[in-house]
Design an enzyme around this catalytic site. Structure first.
Site, short mmCIF file in Angstrom:
data_model
loop_
_atom_site.label_atom_id
_atom_site.label_comp_id
_atom_site.label_asym_id
_atom_site.label_seq_id
_atom_site.Cartn_x
_atom_site.Cartn_y
_atom_site.Cartn_z
N HIS A 50 3.24 -2.07 -3.44
CA HIS A 50 3.18 -0.59 -3.41
C HIS A 50 3.15 -0.10 -1.98
O HIS A 50 3.07 -0.90 -1.05
CB HIS A 50 2.00 -0.07 -4.24
CG HIS A 50 0.64 -0.37 -3.70
ND1 HIS A 50 0.14 -1.65 -3.60
CD2 HIS A 50 -0.34 0.45 -3.22
CE1 HIS A 50 -1.09 -1.60 -3.11
NE2 HIS A 50 -1.40 -0.34 -2.86
N HIS A 52 1.17 1.65 0.05
CA HIS A 52 0.04 1.91 0.95
C HIS A 52 0.14 1.07 2.23
O HIS A 52 0.56 -0.09 2.20
CB HIS A 52 -1.29 1.64 0.23
CG HIS A 52 -1.61 2.71 -0.78
ND1 HIS A 52 -2.45 2.50 -1.84
CD2 HIS A 52 -1.19 4.01 -0.87
CE1 HIS A 52 -2.55 3.62 -2.55
NE2 HIS A 52 -1.80 4.55 -1.99
N ASP A 54 -1.87 -0.45 4.19
CA ASP A 54 -2.53 -1.75 4.34
C ASP A 54 -1.77 -2.87 3.63
O ASP A 54 -2.15 -4.04 3.72
CB ASP A 54 -4.00 -1.69 3.87
CG ASP A 54 -4.15 -1.34 2.40
OD1 ASP A 54 -3.52 -0.34 1.96
OD2 ASP A 54 -4.89 -2.03 1.69
N HIS A 55 -0.66 -2.52 2.95
CA HIS A 55 0.16 -3.52 2.26
C HIS A 55 1.54 -3.69 2.90
O HIS A 55 2.18 -4.72 2.71
CB HIS A 55 0.32 -3.15 0.78
CG HIS A 55 -1.00 -3.12 0.08
ND1 HIS A 55 -1.39 -4.09 -0.79
CD2 HIS A 55 -2.05 -2.25 0.18
CE1 HIS A 55 -2.63 -3.82 -1.22
NE2 HIS A 55 -3.05 -2.72 -0.64
N HIS A 108 -2.63 2.86 -10.03
CA HIS A 108 -3.12 3.02 -8.65
C HIS A 108 -2.13 3.92 -7.89
O HIS A 108 -2.51 4.91 -7.27
CB HIS A 108 -3.24 1.65 -8.01
CG HIS A 108 -3.67 1.64 -6.58
ND1 HIS A 108 -4.91 2.04 -6.18
CD2 HIS A 108 -3.01 1.26 -5.45
CE1 HIS A 108 -5.01 1.92 -4.85
NE2 HIS A 108 -3.86 1.45 -4.40
N ASP A 125 -3.03 -3.77 -5.77
CA ASP A 125 -4.28 -3.02 -5.92
C ASP A 125 -4.47 -2.51 -7.35
O ASP A 125 -5.16 -1.51 -7.57
CB ASP A 125 -4.30 -1.81 -4.98
CG ASP A 125 -4.56 -2.21 -3.54
OD1 ASP A 125 -4.77 -3.40 -3.27
OD2 ASP A 125 -4.53 -1.31 -2.67
N HIS A 163 -7.31 -7.44 -2.29
CA HIS A 163 -8.54 -7.14 -1.53
C HIS A 163 -9.70 -8.03 -1.98
O HIS A 163 -9.78 -8.41 -3.15
CB HIS A 163 -8.97 -5.68 -1.73
CG HIS A 163 -8.08 -4.69 -1.06
ND1 HIS A 163 -8.26 -4.28 0.24
CD2 HIS A 163 -7.00 -4.01 -1.52
CE1 HIS A 163 -7.32 -3.39 0.56
NE2 HIS A 163 -6.54 -3.21 -0.49
FE FE Z 1 -4.89 -1.80 -0.62
ZN ZN Z 2 -3.40 0.55 -2.39
#
Ligand code: FE
Ligand code: ZN
Length: 252
Positions: A50, A52, A54-55, A108, A125, A163
């Protein structure tokens, strides 16, 4: 293997016996480069679940340094992609031995996908150990349907979440499912692993089905919890929504 990155992300890395590697959700390129160098691997593919940051934050740097195929869902918020995938597509990495099926699992985010196959579930996530992702874009109904699909995969497949949230998720799980002996056992194991800074992941899906309250909403303990919170026993989506809402409010 799990490469710890950023604050609490894991970047999953798999490789074949010729040293060809694939990473999932590389939020940080330097962490990937270090793992590749340490194990003598060459990066050939990137899978994204996805949009985001942080990915996907490490994608551009990795693409400049390596001849990679980059797989991602159809979402304009994800750049640098040369292979767009959707539900039911099969990603063949390094030949037919490593095939992963793409599953659309909105909740999410709306375009979130999982990659599942070869005994692994890369769920980003959406599913966490003892928890699930926050509903940033999707509805409770969509998230529940996504978790139901993941739950139906083979129980011995390893859940590879993005995570390390297991310990904090566990504090909430214990509140809502206090009599569950499998949960107590998992919590003891998680505390021991975290004391040594060892990942609590991956975890077999069957173990999550026995311990994760978001996968156990049809179990008597969770139905009773919902009824105490004024959700009728017949309202499955309502029960899930109430549980997710309670987790959002929870300060353990
Ligand atoms: Fe994340
Ligand atoms: Zn995420």
């Amino acid at each position: 293997m799990a490469i710890p990155a950023l604050t609490d992300n894991y970047i999953w890395l798999m490789h074949d016996d010729q040293g060809r590697a694939v990473v999932v959700d590389p939020g940080d390129a330097d962490a990937v480069e270090q793992a590749l160098a340490k194990h003598g691997l060459s990066l050939r593919a990137i899978l994204l679940t996805h949009h985001h940051h942080d990915h996907i934050g490490g994608v551009e740097q990795l693409q400049r340094a390596h001849p990679v195929e980059i797989y991602a869902p159809r979402d304009p918020r994800i750049d640098h992609v040369n292979q767009r995938v959707g539900d039911g597509d099969v990603v063949e990495l390094f030949g037919p031995d490593l095939c992963l099926e793409v599953m659309a699992i909105p909740g999410h985010t709306l375009s979130h996908v999982a990659y599942a196959g070869a005994g692994y579930i890369f769920c980003g996530d959406t599913l966490f150990s003892l928890g699930c992702g926050r509903l940033f874009e999707g509805s409770p109904e969509q998230m529940l349907a996504s978790l139901d699909r993941l739950s139906a995969l083979p129980g011995n497949w390893q859940v590879c979440c993005a995570h390390e949230y297991t310990a904090s998720n566990g504090r909430f799980a214990r509140e809502v499912d206090p009599e569950n002996p499998d949960l107590a056992e998992r919590l003891a194991e998680v505390a021991w692993l975290r004391e040594q800074s060892t990942p609590t992941l991956p975890v077999p899906l069957a173990r999550e089905l026995a311990t994760n309250p978001f996968l156990r909403i049809d179990q008597p303990a969770l139905v009773a919890w919902a009824e105490r919170n004024n959700v009728a026993g017949s309202d499955r989506v309502g029960r899930f929504a109430a549980l997710r809402h309670a987790k959002d409010q929870f300060r353990g």
